[in-house]
Design a protein around this motif. Structure first.
Motif, PDB file in Angstrom:
ATOM      1  N   ARG A 137       0.834  -1.203   0.000  1.00 21.20           N
ATOM      2  CA  ARG A 137       0.000   0.000   0.000  1.00 21.20           C
ATOM      3  C   ARG A 137       0.870   1.255   0.000  1.00 21.20           C
ATOM      4  O   ARG A 137       1.858   1.338   0.727  1.00 21.20           O
ATOM      5  CB  ARG A 137      -0.920  -0.005   1.220  1.00 21.20           C
ATOM      6  N   ASN A 186      -8.529  -2.620  -1.569  1.00 19.40           N
ATOM      7  CA  ASN A 186      -7.792  -3.513  -2.462  1.00 19.40           C
ATOM      8  C   ASN A 186      -8.030  -3.235  -3.940  1.00 19.40           C
ATOM      9  O   ASN A 186      -7.367  -3.817  -4.794  1.00 19.40           O
ATOM     10  CB  ASN A 186      -8.124  -4.976  -2.156  1.00 19.40           C
ATOM     11  N   ASP A 187      -8.991  -2.349  -4.258  1.00 13.48           N
ATOM     12  CA  ASP A 187      -9.248  -2.005  -5.659  1.00 13.48           C
ATOM     13  C   ASP A 187      -8.445  -0.795  -6.133  1.00 13.48           C
ATOM     14  O   ASP A 187      -8.575  -0.382  -7.284  1.00 13.48           O
ATOM     15  CB  ASP A 187     -10.741  -1.749  -5.878  1.00 13.48           C
ATOM     16  N   SER A 235      -4.305  -4.283  -9.391  1.00 15.41           N
ATOM     17  CA  SER A 235      -4.879  -3.663  -8.202  1.00 15.41           C
ATOM     18  C   SER A 235      -4.030  -3.970  -6.974  1.00 15.41           C
ATOM     19  O   SER A 235      -3.176  -4.860  -6.992  1.00 15.41           O
ATOM     20  CB  SER A 235      -6.306  -4.166  -7.976  1.00 15.41           C
ATOM     21  N   GLY A 293      -4.947  -5.453  -4.403  1.00 16.27           N
ATOM     22  CA  GLY A 293      -5.224  -6.832  -4.022  1.00 16.27           C
ATOM     23  C   GLY A 293      -4.549  -7.854  -4.906  1.00 16.27           C
ATOM     24  O   GLY A 293      -4.651  -9.060  -4.654  1.00 16.27           O
ATOM     25  N   SER A 321      -5.104  -8.401  -8.238  1.00 20.81           N
ATOM     26  CA  SER A 321      -5.857  -8.806  -9.432  1.00 20.81           C
ATOM     27  C   SER A 321      -5.311  -8.092 -10.670  1.00 20.81           C
ATOM     28  O   SER A 321      -5.031  -6.890 -10.642  1.00 20.81           O
ATOM     29  CB  SER A 321      -7.342  -8.494  -9.274  1.00 20.81           C
ATOM     30  N   SER A 365      -6.672 -13.543 -11.433  1.00 26.49           N
ATOM     31  CA  SER A 365      -6.390 -13.320 -10.020  1.00 26.49           C
ATOM     32  C   SER A 365      -5.868 -14.601  -9.395  1.00 26.49           C
ATOM     33  O   SER A 365      -5.672 -15.610 -10.064  1.00 26.49           O
ATOM     34  CB  SER A 365      -7.647 -12.815  -9.298  1.00 26.49           C
ATOM     35  N   GLN A 389      -7.733 -15.579   2.557  1.00 24.55           N
ATOM     36  CA  GLN A 389      -8.471 -15.609   1.289  1.00 24.55           C
ATOM     37  C   GLN A 389      -8.840 -17.041   0.914  1.00 24.55           C
ATOM     38  O   GLN A 389      -8.046 -17.966   1.080  1.00 24.55           O
ATOM     39  CB  GLN A 389      -7.634 -15.012   0.166  1.00 24.55           C
ATOM     40  N   LYS A 409     -13.271 -15.289  -6.038  1.00 26.69           N
ATOM     41  CA  LYS A 409     -12.905 -15.285  -4.623  1.00 26.69           C
ATOM     42  C   LYS A 409     -14.172 -15.453  -3.794  1.00 26.69           C
ATOM     43  O   LYS A 409     -15.192 -14.829  -4.086  1.00 26.69           O
ATOM     44  CB  LYS A 409     -12.217 -13.962  -4.249  1.00 26.69           C
ATOM     45  N   GLU A 427     -16.044 -14.515  -0.826  1.00 24.72           N
ATOM     46  CA  GLU A 427     -16.025 -13.430   0.158  1.00 24.72           C
ATOM     47  C   GLU A 427     -16.678 -13.893   1.450  1.00 24.72           C
ATOM     48  O   GLU A 427     -17.768 -14.463   1.446  1.00 24.72           O
ATOM     49  CB  GLU A 427     -16.766 -12.207  -0.390  1.00 24.72           C
TER      50      GLU A 427
END
Length: 610
Positions: free
Chosen positions: A16, A283-284, A300, A302, A304, A321, A348, A361, A363
């Motif tokens: 990040r 995460n986007d 991204s 995350g 992806s 992903s 995950q 994924k 969720e």
């Protein structure tokens, strides 16, 4: 023998607040990115064909193809650059310690003779350019006072090098040998990425101040910028030019990618905003991009990867992903089609399909870490590091509302009675706990530390492995256990136990690299001398016809034995997963699915010995 059929690749490692710099080769239409110590080579038109280079001693950070596509230069956090071939098992050509700290970016010269690398270092040593086959320096790069985040080599003569970093500067060097020419201070925050246009006429810098500035590539003078109207609302982390040098794509923390038309006067006008197809969470955020042939690639936070068509920007992107962290468990859901579920250390759960790869994924409402994991039909049973056992209903591509029960101790293993899935056994420091649904039926102190357990599919027998290497066989009588036998053959703590599909045998393995197959009725050894690993055995799996058993180990190998053949007639898959194998399953009698610390899933076709 075993043949690799498919690889479901990990995604790029991200951080990040930092961009990641991915690259590619237009001729083979492949991209390069890094995850852990691995450099991944992924083909955009063949997503299931993946090559992995895992020879770095430290986490890799960036990799680039040479202009002719024959060599790849990759850097890591120790400041080392390795140059290796794209063919012949990635033969290592050269290795240099380029900087004293992490390498953040590197690039080849257009003639393929020089490499420039930048990153973190001591003093003022943040950028270095060198001849790739001798390592000799080709200039001095003064002018930066902090970490340099990106650098670029002008693709046409006269050669130029530009760099940018955390000191808010864009520096311009002439050469070779390269010398400092001028510096720009127009940015007011970290300058995250800098790139020359393929025609060599311009270069562009993007920054956390939300600006993109354009410069003349020959003189280094600034002569334009991306319009602030409809501009990014967050830090811009990466930029990439179109092959014709007329457009650029930028990605930002505002969760969008933007395509810009660069005019003759070097100003950029917005063409299209590409929104990240995710849920809009942290995460986007988009942290990396690449324009290659007809593909616009975005990455991204995350991990992806989204593939857009540059000729049809309205077309829905293809998502690639997977896991970013090491995969610690793997299960197969029987059905048509068969579904592979994998979990990673970060909690995950990812769904895969053979022949397709990533399928979504799952969720969850609660994002706890997962340690032990089983799935049957429409339900997942899992435990983590919070002393809880979770039952999570599967509703298509989503998880329903989870029920949990606190068992007041740290689970070491978990086993589900397949024919009576309401019954679950959990092993822990003092013994085992029996659950029916989410109700604790009994907690039984066995007088030893239980490290692994397996309950028979019909729920009337269980085997518990101890830290001292003994196997204890119990009859399950309601909510109590009755000891029937103690088996002493292992010489290390038991790590895994599984019954065969027909319940006529069970197999156990230990941390002292040995596996044993036992006859369930007589408790005699059915297959011995399974000593072909060099480290702890982490997982094992039976084939549906009970003929084969596969073991996976910390030594990165998968070994497959035939029950009616001596152990020395084994099949060994060397280097199946960098860092160790942690998950195994058979999808049919001759197909093995494996997963490991490299965050990848692989499918192998096995031809057993006659």
């Amino acid at each position: 023998m075993a043949e690799l059929k498919e690889t479901f690749a990990c995604v790029p490692s991200t951080e990040r607040g930092r961009g990641i710099l991915i690259s590619g080769d237009p001729k083979s239409n492949s991209i390069l990115y890094c995850n852990g110590r691995s450099v991944m080579i992924r083909y955009l038109d063949r997503p299931l064909e993946v090559k992995v280079y895992g020879e770095h001693m430290y986490p890799a950070t960036v990799a680039r193809y040479s202009p002719n596509g024959e060599w790849i230069a990759s850097g890591d956090v120790s400041g080392t650059v390795r140059i290796w071939g794209t063919h012949n098992d990635f033969v290592l050509k050269k290795e240099y310690r380029v900087l004293s700290g992490r390498i953040d970016d590197l690039q080849w010269s257009a003639d393929g003779e020089r490499i420039v690398a930048c990153g973190d270092g001591k003093g003022t040593s943040f950028v270095r350019a060198f001849v790739w086959d001798s390592g000799s320096n080709v200039g001095e790069f003064d002018g930066h006072s902090k970490r340099v985040l990106s650098c670029a080599f002008k693709p046409t003569r006269p050669f130029r090098i530009v760099s940018c970093g955390e000191d808010f500067l864009v520096n311009f060097y002439e050469g070779p040998p390269f010398k400092f020419k001028l510096s720009h201070r127009e940015h007011s925050n970290f300058v995250n990425c800098i790139r020359f246009s393929p025609d060599g006429n311009r270069f562009i810098s993007v920054s956390s101040d939300k600006k993109g500035l354009l410069y003349d590539a020959k003189t280094g003078e600034m002569n334009g910028e991306l319009t602030s109207e409809d501009g990014h609302k967050g830090s811009i982390y990466a930029v990439s030019w179109s092959p014709d040098s007329k457009r650029v794509v930028t990605v930002s923390a505002d969760k969008t990618a933007k395509v810009w038309e660069v005019s003759a006067d070097s100003n950029g006008k917005l063409v299209k905003t590409l929104a990240c197809p995710g849920s809009g969470g942290v995460n986007d955020m988009l942290v990396g991009c690449l324009w290659q042939n007809d593909h616009i690639v975005t990455v991204s936070l995350g991990g992806s990867i989204f593939l857009y068509s540059s000729s049809d920007l309205d077309k829905t992107p293809l998502e690639l992903s997977g896991h970013m962290k090491n995969i610690n468990s793997l299960v197969l859901l029987k059905g048509a089609p068969q579904i592979i579920l994998t979990t990673s250390f970060d909690g995950q759960i990812i769904k895969w399909l053979q022949g397709k790869g990533f399928s979504g994924k799952l969720e969850r409402n609660v994002s706890t870490q997962i340690k032990c994991f089983e799935a049957l039909g429409g339900e997942i049973v899992a435990s983590g590091f919070d002393n809880k056992v979770w039952r999570i209903p599967l509703l298509g591509d989503q998880c329903g509302d989870a029920d949990s029960v606190d068992i007041d101790c740290q689970p070491s293993d978990l086993s589900l009675a397949i024919l009576s899935p309401d019954l679950v056994m959990v092993s822990h420091d003092t013994g085992v706990t029996l659950l029916r649904g989410t109700k604790v039926v009994s907690t039984i102190d066995l007088g030893f530390t239980a490290t692994a357990c397996s309950i028979a599919p019909n729920g009337n027998e269980a085997v518990v492995g101890a830290k001292d290497g003994k196997l204890h066989v119990y009859s399950v009588l309601g909510d109590t256990l009755k000891e029937e036998a103690v088996l002493e053959k292992h010489r290390g703590p038991i790590t895994v136990i599984h019954y065969s599909p027909d319940i006529s045998m069970f197999a156990s393995a230990d941390s002292n690299r040995e596996a044993i197959v036992w006859d369930r009725a007589t408790h005699e050894i059915k297959l011995k001398n399974m000593l072909y690993h060099t480290a702890r055995v982490n997982c094992l799996a039976w084939s549906p016809n009970n003929d084969l058993i596969a073991t996976g180990s910390l030594d990165t190998c998968v070994v497959i034995y035939k029950i009616d053949k001596p152990a020395d007639q084994r099949i060994t898959i060397k280097g199946a997963h960098l860092g160790g194998v942690y998950g195994l399953a058979f999808s049919d009698d001759n197909t093995v699915v494996s997963s490991g610390e490299d965050a990848c899933v692989r499918i192998w076709k096995v031809t057993p010995p006659k």
